[in-house]
Design a protein around this motif. Structure first.
Motif, PDB file in Angstrom:
ATOM      1  N   GLU A  22      38.368  38.476  42.333  1.00 50.46           N
ATOM      2  CA  GLU A  22      37.152  39.276  42.181  1.00 50.46           C
ATOM      3  C   GLU A  22      37.529  40.748  42.023  1.00 50.46           C
ATOM      4  N   ARG A  70      40.909  41.532  40.087  1.00 49.97           N
ATOM      5  CA  ARG A  70      41.186  40.994  38.758  1.00 49.97           C
ATOM      6  C   ARG A  70      41.621  42.117  37.820  1.00 49.97           C
ATOM      7  N   TYR A  89      29.244  39.598  27.656  1.00 49.17           N
ATOM      8  CA  TYR A  89      29.345  38.340  28.404  1.00 49.17           C
ATOM      9  C   TYR A  89      28.049  37.547  28.247  1.00 49.17           C
ATOM     10  N   TYR A 102      32.100  43.367  35.715  1.00 48.01           N
ATOM     11  CA  TYR A 102      33.089  42.393  36.183  1.00 48.01           C
ATOM     12  C   TYR A 102      33.624  42.755  37.571  1.00 48.01           C
ATOM     13  N   ARG A 126      31.747  43.328  40.110  1.00 50.64           N
ATOM     14  CA  ARG A 126      30.828  42.827  41.129  1.00 50.64           C
ATOM     15  C   ARG A 126      31.306  41.476  41.670  1.00 50.64           C
ATOM     16  N   MET A 158      31.450  37.555  42.493  1.00 46.82           N
ATOM     17  CA  MET A 158      31.102  36.417  41.659  1.00 46.82           C
ATOM     18  C   MET A 158      30.236  35.426  42.428  1.00 46.82           C
ATOM     19  N   TRP A 159      29.514  34.595  41.678  1.00 51.86           N
ATOM     20  CA  TRP A 159      28.697  33.562  42.312  1.00 51.86           C
ATOM     21  C   TRP A 159      29.566  32.538  43.023  1.00 51.86           C
ATOM     22  N   SER A 200      35.409  28.210  28.968  1.00 51.39           N
ATOM     23  CA  SER A 200      35.382  29.659  28.751  1.00 51.39           C
ATOM     24  C   SER A 200      36.045  29.975  27.417  1.00 51.39           C
ATOM     25  N   ARG A 250      22.188  29.723  40.877  1.00 53.64           N
ATOM     26  CA  ARG A 250      22.669  30.528  39.750  1.00 53.64           C
ATOM     27  C   ARG A 250      21.560  31.406  39.184  1.00 53.64           C
ATOM     28  N   GLU A 254      21.446  40.054  39.923  1.00 57.76           N
ATOM     29  CA  GLU A 254      22.303  40.897  39.089  1.00 57.76           C
ATOM     30  C   GLU A 254      21.481  41.694  38.078  1.00 57.76           C
TER      31      GLU A 254
END
Length: 287
Positions: free
Chosen positions: A95, A98, A109, A122, A124, A126-127, A177, A212, A219
């Motif tokens: 996180e 990275r 994104y 990026y 922040r 992540m879920w 991805s 999600r 977000e």
């Protein structure tokens, strides 16, 4: 034995005899030395073997194509470097640590419930870490679809952070991805993800989509706050820079300021449109 032989010592050995004894002793010593067993301390010897990480093994299997031919270069080694870093970030669920330099400043994104623009987002949380208990990641495939498009297929597994975990079982998400890379800098300019939850139970799937969407709505709220702050800061700075005071030609002791009401109206309209946009995005993610 005669008296003369007792009183007078024997004559000293000759130089030739001394030389023969010396060289014979040296030869014997060298023979003994060579016959002694040679002892080697193997405990001081250490064999250093560098084990490649799983990410490096995956990247080593990728065919990046011909980067250059006799006429032009279609890509750069930075693409391979970015591929290695991206798969490391996925495997280790990174996180805050990275590699943000892998992403372009204006990277785009998109996933089924959220989309954004900008590298800063990026940073922040992540879920994955907020929605799952002890998540794990495995990589199934990593391939270059072209000299600029990288596809990574990976599986996310973990228990939902909810009272439903006892009946839902593990949540298993198969993720695809796709990263579009700049062929010169190697940075990611587009990032798109798709999810397959067919291996999860219906309860786990319901938890995933609900959490999600709530996460995406949260977000989007942060995005709105950031845009509002940036717009307010820009408006304040512009107002301070554009403050123009003029002297009244009819009365030198009086001054007047240029009317910028039109400019304020434009900013207010832009702010209103931004609010409407984020409200629509919020409703789209929650409904």
């Amino acid at each position: 034995m005669t008296t003369s032989s007792f009183l007078f010592p024997a004559s000293p050995p000759s130089a030739a005899l001394l030389r023969r004894c010396f060289f014979r002793g040296s030869w014997l010593s060298s023979k003994i030395h060579h016959r002694l067993p040679r002892v080697v301390n193997d405990s001081t010897r250490t064999e250093v073997s560098i084990e490649k990480s799983e990410a490096d093994k995956l990247v080593d299997k990728i065919d990046f194509g011909e980067l250059c031919n006799d006429f032009e270069c279609t890509s750069s080694p930075q693409v391979e470097s970015t591929a290695r870093q991206l798969v490391r970030d996925i495997l280790e669920i990174r996180e805050g640590n990275r590699a943000f330099a892998c992403y372009a400043v204006s990277v785009r994104y998109k996933d089924p419930v959220r989309s954004f623009t900008g590298r800063e987002k990026y940073k922040r949380p992540m879920w994955i870490t907020s929605g799952l208990e002890s998540p794990t990641v495995t990589i199934q495939e990593m391939v270059m679809l072209s000299t600029s498009v990288l596809r990574i297929k990976w599986t996310l597994k973990g228990k939902p952070k909810s009272f439903l975990a006892a009946v839902s079982g593990n949540l298993i998400v198969k993720v695809k991805s796709e990263f579009t890379l700049n062929q010169i800098s190697g940075q990611v300019i587009e990032h798109e993800e798709s999810w397959d939850l067919s291996s999860s139970s219906p309860i786990a799937q319901a938890y995933f989509w609900t959490s999600r969407r709530l996460f995406a709505a949260s977000e989007s709220t942060k995005d709105f706050v950031d845009v509002t702050k940036d717009l307010t800061t820009s408006l304040t700075a512009r107002k301070e820079d554009n403050t123009e005071i003029y002297r009244d030609p009819t009365d030198p002791t009086k001054y007047f300021q240029r009317d910028d009401s039109m400019e304020r109206d434009v900013y207010q309209i832009a702010l209103f449109l931004a609010v409407v946009y984020f409200v629509v995005q919020f409703l789209k993610n929650t409904l």
